[in-house]
Design a protein around this motif. Structure first.
Motif, PDB file in Angstrom:
ATOM      1  N   LEU A  85      15.382  44.184 -37.229  1.00  0.00           N
ATOM      2  CA  LEU A  85      15.273  45.623 -37.493  1.00  0.00           C
ATOM      3  C   LEU A  85      14.484  46.327 -36.385  1.00  0.00           C
ATOM      4  O   LEU A  85      14.841  47.438 -35.967  1.00  0.00           O
ATOM      5  N   VAL A  86      13.417  45.678 -35.932  1.00  0.00           N
ATOM      6  CA  VAL A  86      12.620  46.263 -34.842  1.00  0.00           C
ATOM      7  C   VAL A  86      13.458  46.351 -33.572  1.00  0.00           C
ATOM      8  O   VAL A  86      13.418  47.360 -32.854  1.00  0.00           O
ATOM      9  N   GLU A  87      14.238  45.310 -33.295  1.00  0.00           N
ATOM     10  CA  GLU A  87      15.098  45.335 -32.118  1.00  0.00           C
ATOM     11  C   GLU A  87      16.151  46.440 -32.218  1.00  0.00           C
ATOM     12  O   GLU A  87      16.429  47.140 -31.245  1.00  0.00           O
ATOM     13  N   THR A  88      16.707  46.592 -33.422  1.00  0.00           N
ATOM     14  CA  THR A  88      17.719  47.636 -33.618  1.00  0.00           C
ATOM     15  C   THR A  88      17.116  49.023 -33.449  1.00  0.00           C
ATOM     16  O   THR A  88      17.716  49.908 -32.821  1.00  0.00           O
ATOM     17  N   ALA A  89      15.898  49.212 -33.999  1.00  0.00           N
ATOM     18  CA  ALA A  89      15.234  50.504 -33.851  1.00  0.00           C
ATOM     19  C   ALA A  89      14.875  50.785 -32.397  1.00  0.00           C
ATOM     20  O   ALA A  89      14.872  51.940 -31.957  1.00  0.00           O
ATOM     21  N   GLY A  90      14.600  49.717 -31.632  1.00  0.00           N
ATOM     22  CA  GLY A  90      14.256  49.890 -30.226  1.00  0.00           C
ATOM     23  C   GLY A  90      15.460  50.035 -29.320  1.00  0.00           C
ATOM     24  O   GLY A  90      15.309  50.203 -28.106  1.00  0.00           O
ATOM     25  N   GLY A  91      16.646  49.973 -29.899  1.00  0.00           N
ATOM     26  CA  GLY A  91      17.863  50.152 -29.116  1.00  0.00           C
ATOM     27  C   GLY A  91      18.355  48.908 -28.420  1.00  0.00           C
ATOM     28  O   GLY A  91      19.266  48.978 -27.583  1.00  0.00           O
TER      29      GLY A  91
END
Length: 242
Positions: A52-58
């Motif tokens: 999720l953090v990776e997805t939020a960071g693009g």
């Protein structure tokens, strides 16, 4: 990579158990299964959070999602296999009488219940004492402080700064509740199954059997009951063997 290796390890253990090389249905095996399941679930949850953090960071990575999904799936299937086999074949592939199977089921329930209840009751007592020092209330209210915090938790979401903390804690609380619920259910099923088999062996009256079944769901009492019944079964078995 670590998630896939963990999943392969669980599959290898299940395969060795299936071939009779090891016994995961032994009480010690159940404890090992519980530890492995807990590790797999927590690690899978951490992978989901990282994804999720990776997805939020693009910068989303498919491998993180795949690793979390595979580990969660294999971990749950592994635990289901061991617990299911322990219920259906309490003594593995060895032949045994109803008394022996009942004793094994009670031992399995104790193996799961003892560490679980020590952790829960000990954690609750520690939280109660810590909250008592925070609230500085009367000592007789010590057992009630965690319940008060649980009741006030939804109201805390209304406060902005606490809501930010809650956004991080809520998934952890839900995961802990899920894991505790599963372990408690498995423990109760083993104890109830063992008690019913024990009642059949000892020809216990229906009323007493129902009472024993109800007590299987109460903390501490269920463990004391299981230990007492298992001891009675073992004593009766030794007397019959003489």
């Amino acid at each position: 990579m670590a998630a896939l290796l963990g999943a392969l390890t669980l599959l290898a253990l299940a395969g060795l158990d299936w071939k009779g090389k090891i016994s995961l249905t032994h009480p010690v095996g159940l404890i090992v299964t519980g530890v492995l399941y807990l590790t797999a679930v927590v690690y899978a949850a951490a992978l989901v959070l990282a994804a999720l953090v990776e997805t939020a960071g693009g910068t989303p990575r498919l491998s993180t999602w795949v690793g979390a999904g595979v580990l969660a799936l294999v971990g749950n299937l592994f635990a289901l296999y061991v617990v299911g086999k322990a219920h259906l074949c309490p003594l593995g592939r060895k032949k045994g009488g109803t008394s022996d199977k009942a004793a094994r089921l009670l031992a399995d329930g104790l193996a799961l219940g003892l560490p679980l209840q020590i952790l829960l009751i000990g954690g609750y007592a520690a939280a109660s004492l810590a909250l008592q020092q925070v609230f500085e209330g009367p000592f007789w209210m010590v057992p009630l402080y965690p319940l008060a915090v649980a009741a006030l938790w939804p109201m805390c979401h209304l406060v902005f700064h606490v809501a930010l903390v809650a956004w991080m804690l809520d998934p952890v609380i839900l995961l802990a509740a899920w894991v505790i619920g599963l372990f408690w259910t498995a423990q109760s099923l083993f104890l109830l199954h063992g008690v019913l088999r024990s009642a059949a062996v000892q020809r216990t009256s229906p009323g007493k059997t129902v009472l024993w079944g109800i007590l299987c769901f109460f903390p501490v009492v269920n463990l004391i009951l299981a230990a007492a019944i298992r001891k009675a079964l073992k004593t009766a078995g030794k007397e019959a063997a003489v």
